[in-house]
Write a protein that holds these residues in place. Structure first.
Motif, PDB file in Angstrom:
ATOM      1  N   MET A 218       5.117 -35.752  29.312  1.00 14.94           N
ATOM      2  CA  MET A 218       4.889 -36.609  28.353  1.00 14.94           C
ATOM      3  C   MET A 218       3.603 -36.699  27.556  1.00 14.94           C
ATOM      4  SD  MET A 218       5.380 -40.834  29.271  1.00 14.94           S
ATOM      5  CE  MET A 218       3.589 -41.142  30.310  1.00 14.94           C
ATOM      6  N   LEU A 219       2.449 -36.375  28.088  1.00 15.84           N
ATOM      7  CA  LEU A 219       1.279 -36.432  27.386  1.00 15.84           C
ATOM      8  C   LEU A 219       1.277 -35.250  26.235  1.00 15.84           C
ATOM      9  CD1 LEU A 219      -1.354 -36.798  30.232  1.00 15.84           C
ATOM     10  CD2 LEU A 219      -0.850 -38.468  28.314  1.00 15.84           C
ATOM     11  N   GLU A 220       1.749 -33.854  26.780  1.00 24.27           N
ATOM     12  CA  GLU A 220       1.976 -32.906  25.862  1.00 24.27           C
ATOM     13  C   GLU A 220       2.727 -33.141  24.554  1.00 24.27           C
ATOM     14  OE1 GLU A 220       2.390 -28.136  26.217  1.00 24.27           O
ATOM     15  OE2 GLU A 220       3.844 -29.346  27.373  1.00 24.27           O
ATOM     16  N   SER A 221       3.974 -33.727  25.051  1.00 23.06           N
ATOM     17  CA  SER A 221       4.968 -34.270  23.739  1.00 23.06           C
ATOM     18  C   SER A 221       4.002 -35.368  23.017  1.00 23.06           C
ATOM     19  CB  SER A 221       6.058 -34.964  24.569  1.00 23.06           C
ATOM     20  OG  SER A 221       6.778 -35.584  23.579  1.00 23.06           O
ATOM     21  N   ASN A 222       3.390 -36.176  23.521  1.00 21.46           N
ATOM     22  CA  ASN A 222       2.618 -37.106  22.768  1.00 21.46           C
ATOM     23  C   ASN A 222       1.441 -36.499  21.808  1.00 21.46           C
ATOM     24  OD1 ASN A 222       2.262 -40.121  22.340  1.00 21.46           O
ATOM     25  ND2 ASN A 222       0.113 -39.717  23.247  1.00 21.46           N
ATOM     26  N   SER A 223       1.017 -35.510  22.368  1.00 21.23           N
ATOM     27  CA  SER A 223      -0.253 -34.806  21.610  1.00 21.23           C
ATOM     28  C   SER A 223       0.622 -33.964  20.481  1.00 21.23           C
ATOM     29  CB  SER A 223      -0.624 -33.892  22.552  1.00 21.23           C
ATOM     30  OG  SER A 223      -1.649 -33.217  21.871  1.00 21.23           O
ATOM     31  N   LYS A 224       1.539 -33.299  20.685  1.00 20.62           N
ATOM     32  CA  LYS A 224       2.190 -32.614  19.530  1.00 20.62           C
ATOM     33  C   LYS A 224       2.795 -33.450  18.552  1.00 20.62           C
ATOM     34  CE  LYS A 224       3.952 -28.720  22.376  1.00 20.62           C
ATOM     35  NZ  LYS A 224       5.168 -28.056  22.947  1.00 20.62           N
ATOM     36  N   VAL A 225       3.220 -34.656  18.767  1.00 19.58           N
ATOM     37  CA  VAL A 225       3.778 -35.424  17.884  1.00 19.58           C
ATOM     38  C   VAL A 225       2.690 -36.130  16.971  1.00 19.58           C
ATOM     39  CG1 VAL A 225       4.578 -37.746  17.284  1.00 19.58           C
ATOM     40  CG2 VAL A 225       5.904 -36.572  18.880  1.00 19.58           C
ATOM     41  N   VAL A 226       1.401 -36.463  17.825  1.00 18.98           N
ATOM     42  CA  VAL A 226       0.214 -37.035  16.983  1.00 18.98           C
ATOM     43  C   VAL A 226      -0.307 -35.910  16.012  1.00 18.98           C
ATOM     44  CG1 VAL A 226      -2.193 -37.598  17.090  1.00 18.98           C
ATOM     45  CG2 VAL A 226      -0.216 -38.728  18.662  1.00 18.98           C
ATOM     46  N   GLU A 227      -0.404 -34.593  16.485  1.00 20.17           N
ATOM     47  CA  GLU A 227      -0.872 -33.507  15.755  1.00 20.17           C
ATOM     48  C   GLU A 227       0.141 -33.140  14.319  1.00 20.17           C
ATOM     49  OE1 GLU A 227      -1.603 -29.895  17.900  1.00 20.17           O
ATOM     50  OE2 GLU A 227      -2.912 -30.944  19.335  1.00 20.17           O
ATOM     51  N   GLN A 228       1.318 -33.261  14.887  1.00 18.74           N
ATOM     52  CA  GLN A 228       2.207 -32.764  13.421  1.00 18.74           C
ATOM     53  C   GLN A 228       2.398 -33.843  12.428  1.00 18.74           C
ATOM     54  OE1 GLN A 228       5.914 -32.774  15.609  1.00 18.74           O
ATOM     55  NE2 GLN A 228       5.676 -30.685  16.617  1.00 18.74           N
ATOM     56  N   ASN A 229       2.017 -35.154  12.755  1.00 18.70           N
ATOM     57  CA  ASN A 229       2.033 -36.223  11.669  1.00 18.70           C
ATOM     58  C   ASN A 229       0.652 -36.651  11.487  1.00 18.70           C
ATOM     59  OD1 ASN A 229       5.089 -37.447  11.815  1.00 18.70           O
ATOM     60  ND2 ASN A 229       4.772 -36.904  13.618  1.00 18.70           N
ATOM     61  N   GLN A 230      -0.427 -35.863  11.975  1.00 18.45           N
ATOM     62  CA  GLN A 230      -1.902 -36.345  11.700  1.00 18.45           C
ATOM     63  C   GLN A 230      -1.954 -37.722  11.831  1.00 18.45           C
ATOM     64  OE1 GLN A 230      -4.283 -33.694  11.070  1.00 18.45           O
ATOM     65  NE2 GLN A 230      -2.880 -32.828  12.162  1.00 18.45           N
ATOM     66  N   ASN A 231      -1.550 -38.362  12.785  1.00 17.43           N
ATOM     67  CA  ASN A 231      -1.507 -39.904  12.724  1.00 17.43           C
ATOM     68  C   ASN A 231      -1.395 -40.326  14.358  1.00 17.43           C
ATOM     69  OD1 ASN A 231      -0.947 -42.790  12.434  1.00 17.43           O
ATOM     70  ND2 ASN A 231      -0.276 -42.545  10.494  1.00 17.43           N
ATOM     71  N   GLN A 232      -2.147 -41.110  14.549  1.00 17.53           N
ATOM     72  CA  GLN A 232      -2.151 -41.767  16.010  1.00 17.53           C
ATOM     73  C   GLN A 232      -0.930 -42.694  16.318  1.00 17.53           C
ATOM     74  OE1 GLN A 232      -3.901 -40.951  18.874  1.00 17.53           O
ATOM     75  NE2 GLN A 232      -5.406 -39.530  18.360  1.00 17.53           N
ATOM     76  N   SER A 233      -0.553 -43.337  15.288  1.00 19.02           N
ATOM     77  CA  SER A 233       0.596 -44.353  15.354  1.00 19.02           C
ATOM     78  C   SER A 233       2.016 -43.660  15.673  1.00 19.02           C
ATOM     79  CB  SER A 233       0.586 -45.209  14.171  1.00 19.02           C
ATOM     80  OG  SER A 233       0.989 -44.339  12.962  1.00 19.02           O
ATOM     81  N   HIS A 234       2.012 -42.469  15.557  1.00 14.31           N
ATOM     82  CA  HIS A 234       3.343 -41.720  15.805  1.00 14.31           C
ATOM     83  C   HIS A 234       3.320 -41.450  17.412  1.00 14.31           C
ATOM     84  CE1 HIS A 234       5.103 -41.087  11.888  1.00 14.31           C
ATOM     85  NE2 HIS A 234       3.782 -41.080  11.619  1.00 14.31           N
TER      86      HIS A 234
END
Length: 517
Positions: free
Chosen positions: A294-310
Motif C-alpha cells: 500500500m505504501l509503495e502504491s501510494n508513493s508511486k501515485v504521488v510521484e507520477q502526479n507530482q502532487n501529494q493530494s493524489h
C-alpha cells in the motif's frame, strides 16, 4: 443602551426559537411526515415513538437473546435468536417494513432487483452516517464515498491482487502450522481431547493479519488486537443505544475509554508505519506485506502526479491499517469457527471435505494450484457464509429524492439490506432455506442464486469487500490443514448461541472433541 440590550435579547430569543424548532422538526415533525409518506406507499412497521423509535425494543431483544441459547438441531431458532427484532418485524409486517433507528426511519428491502440497484448505484445510495463513536473502531475504505473512496480503492487494490496473495501463502501456512502444533500438544494419550477452538482461531487470524499486513507476528501485535476487541464491545454498546447529536463530546466513561483506546491503537500503528517507511528508504526489508504494498502504491501515485493530494496522508494510512486489523481478523475467524461447528455437526460433509483435501493435496503439502481445485470446500464455505454471515445487515442512505422499485423515497431515507433474512428466505431459496445443504452451490453461486442478488456475505457490486479473496484463501488453507490432521465432533459441553459482537460469533466458545488422525 436599552435599544442595544433589546436587540441582543431579541437576537438571543430568535436563536433559541430557531434551535428549538430545528430540534422539534428533527425528532417529531419530520419523522411523522416520513411515516405518513412511507405508510401511504405500503410500508408497515411500528408507529414512531418520540425520540427513541424502536431502539428500546431493539436493545431489549438483543439482551434477551444474549441471556439464552438455542438448540443447534432446530434451524428455525436461528433467526429469532440472532436478528430478533428484524425477524419479528418481517413476521409481523411483511417484506416491506420500517424500523425506527431513533427518529430515523429505515426501510427494509428484500426484493433482489431493488437490492441490485442499491448496491450498484453508488451516487444514489451511500453508506449511512452511523453513530460517530464507531469511527474509533475503523473508518477508511469501508466508510468513504465518492472520489475519496475511488482514490483509496485504487491505491489499496494492488495489495489484494491474486499474485500478491500467492506470495502470502507461506505466512498463512506458518500461522496455521503453529496453531495445529498447539492442538497436537493438547491431545491425550488416547489421541483425542476436548478443546474450545474459538480463541485459537481468533489468535490464528490475528497472527495472519500481523504477518501479512505488517510483516510482524501476533505476539508483536497482541496489544493492538486486545484493544480492538475491547473497542468492538464498546462499539456494539453504542450501536444498541440512541445517539444524541453532540453526546460524543461528553466525558462519559465509555467515551473516555473509546478515545483512550483509539489513541493507543493509533500510536502503535503510527510507529509500525514509520518503521516500515524508514526501512523502505534504507532499501531494507521487503514490500510483500499489505502495508508495504500500500505504501509503495501510494508513493508511486504521488510521484507520477507530482502532487501529494493524489496519495494518502499518514492519518489515512493509519485508518486503513485499523481496518486491516479489525475486518481482516473478524471476517475470517467468524467464517472458520462456524465452518468447524457445522462440519462437527454434519459429519458426512466433514468426511467429503477431508477426502477431497487428501485426494487433491495429500496429507502434507499446501499449494495454491491445488487449493483452487477444492470444489467441496468451496461449496461448504458458501453455505456457511449463507447461514452464518460475518455481518448480518448492510445499510445505505438515499442522497436525493429517488424512485426504487416503484417506491418514492425522499433524500436521507435509510435503507436496510437484511443479509441474514434474505439468506434464509424460503421465497428466494426454497423450503429448505434454513438447512445446511452445501450441494446447493455445486454449480457455483450464479446457479444457486439464479443470477439474483440474494447472496452477499461480502457485499456486492463495486463496493464488494476488497479482502474477500484474502479471507477465503486464508480460511481454505486453515481448513485444509486441520482436515489433514484431525477429525472433530461437537462436545457435549458446546452451547449453541450465535451472538453479534459487530461480527457473528459463538457467545460461549466452540468446544469440540478433536481426534488425531
Amino acid at each position: 443602551m436599552d435599544a442595544v440590550t433589546n436587540t441582543v435579547a431579541i437576537s438571543c430569543a430568535l436563536v433559541v426559537v430557531l434551535c428549538a424548532w430545528k430540534m422539534v422538526n428533527m425528532v417529531w415533525v419530520r419523522p411523522k411526515k416520513l411515516e405518513k409518506l412511507l405508510r401511504n406507499q405500503g410500508f408497515k412497521g411500528n408507529k414512531y415513538k418520540f425520540l427513541f423509535g424502536d431502539m428500546k425494543e431493539f436493545s431489549m431483544m438483543i439482551k434477551q437473546s444474549k441471556s439464552k441459547h438455542i438448540n443447534i438441531d432446530d434451524e428455525d431458532e436461528v433467526l429469532p435468536h440472532v436478528v430478533a427484532f428484524t425477524h419479528q418485524s418481517l413476521q409481523k409486517y411483511g417484506r416491506s417494513f420500517i424500523t425506527w433507528m431513533g427518529w430515523e426511519p429505515r426501510v427494509a428491502i428484500m426484493d433482489p432487483e431493488m437490492i441490485k440497484d442499491v448496491l450498484m448505484k453508488l451516487n444514489d445510495f451511500q453508506k449511512t452516517r452511523s453513530n460517530p463513536l464507531l469511527k474509533y473502531l475503523a473508518t477508511g475504505l469501508v466508510t468513504y464515498e465518492g472520489d475519496q473512496w475511488a482514490k483509496h480503492r485504487k491505491l489499496i487494490n494492488p495489495a489484494f491482487h491474486v499474485e500478491k496473495l500467492k506470495n502470502m501463502v507461506p505466512a498463512f501456512h506458518l500461522s496455521c502450522s503453529e496453531m495445529i502444533g498447539k492442538w497436537e500438544k493438547e491431545i491425550s494419550s488416547n489421541g483425542s481431547c476436548e478443546l474450545d477452538v474459538w480463541p485459537y482461531i481468533q489468535a490464528l487470524t490475528s497472527d495472519v493479519i500481523s504477518r501479512t499486513a505488517f510483516g510482524s507476528s501476533y505476539q508483536e501485535g497482541i496489544r493492538i488486537f486486545q484493544l480492538i476487541r475491547e473497542q468492538s464491545v464498546y462499539a456494539m454498546e453504542a450501536v444498541m443505544s440512541l445517539y444524541i447529536p453532540g453526546s460524543r463530546f461528553l466525558p462519559t466513561k465509555r467515551n473516555r475509554k473509546m478515545k483512550a483506546i483509539d489513541h493507543e491503537v493509533r500510536n502503535s500503528i503510527k510507529s509500525i508505519i514509520h518503521n516500515k517507511l524508514k526501512a523502505m528508504k534504507a532499501g531494507e526489508g521487503n514490500y510483500d506485506d499489505l502495508l508495504g504494498i500500500m505504501l509503495e502504491s501510494n508513493s508511486k501515485v504521488v510521484e507520477q502526479n507530482q502532487n501529494q493530494s493524489h496519495g494518502m496522508t499518514i492519518y489515512e494510512v493509519i485508518e486503513e491499517c485499523k481496518l486491516f486489523y479489525f475486518a481482516g481478523q473478524e471476517t475470517t475467524s467468524s467464517l472458520l469457527v462456524w465452518t468447524m461447528i457445522l462440519l462437527a455437526k454434519h459429519q458426512e460433509w466433514q468426511s467429503r471435505a477431508r477426502e477431497e483435501v487428501l485426494s487433491v493435496l495429500g496429507d502434507q503439502n499446501i499449494d495454491i494450484d491445488g487449493l483452487n481445485h477444492l470444489k467441496v470446500v468451496n461449496m461448504i464455505f458458501h453455505e456457511v457464509l449463507r447461514l452464518y454471515p460475518s455481518f448480518t445487515q448492510l445499510a445505505r442512505k438515499t442522497v436525493k429524492d429517488i424512485t426504487l422499485g416503484g417506491f418514492s423515497l425522499p433524500s436521507g431515507i435509510q435503507i436496510a439490506l437484511p443479509i441474514m433474512l434474505i439468506h434464509y428466505d424460503e421465497q428466494l431459496w426454497g423450503s429448505d432455506a434454513n438447512k445446511f445443504k452445501p450441494e446447493r452451490f455445486s454449480e457455483g453461486i450464479s446457479k444457486a442464486t439464479k443470477n439474483q442478488v440474494i447472496y452477499f456475505p461480502f457485499g456486492w457490486g463495486p463496493r464488494i469487500c476488497i479482502g474477500q479473496n484474502f479471507a477465503l484463501l486464508e480460511a481454505k488453507i486453515a481448513l485444509a490443514m486441520i482436515l489433514q490432521k484431525f477429525s472433530f465432533e461437537l462436545s457435549p459441553s458446546y452451547v449453541h448461541a450465535p451472538n453479534i459482537v459487530l461480527s457473528l460469533q459463538p457467545q460461549y466458545g466452540a468446544q469440540l472433541i478433536l481426534q488425531k488422525l
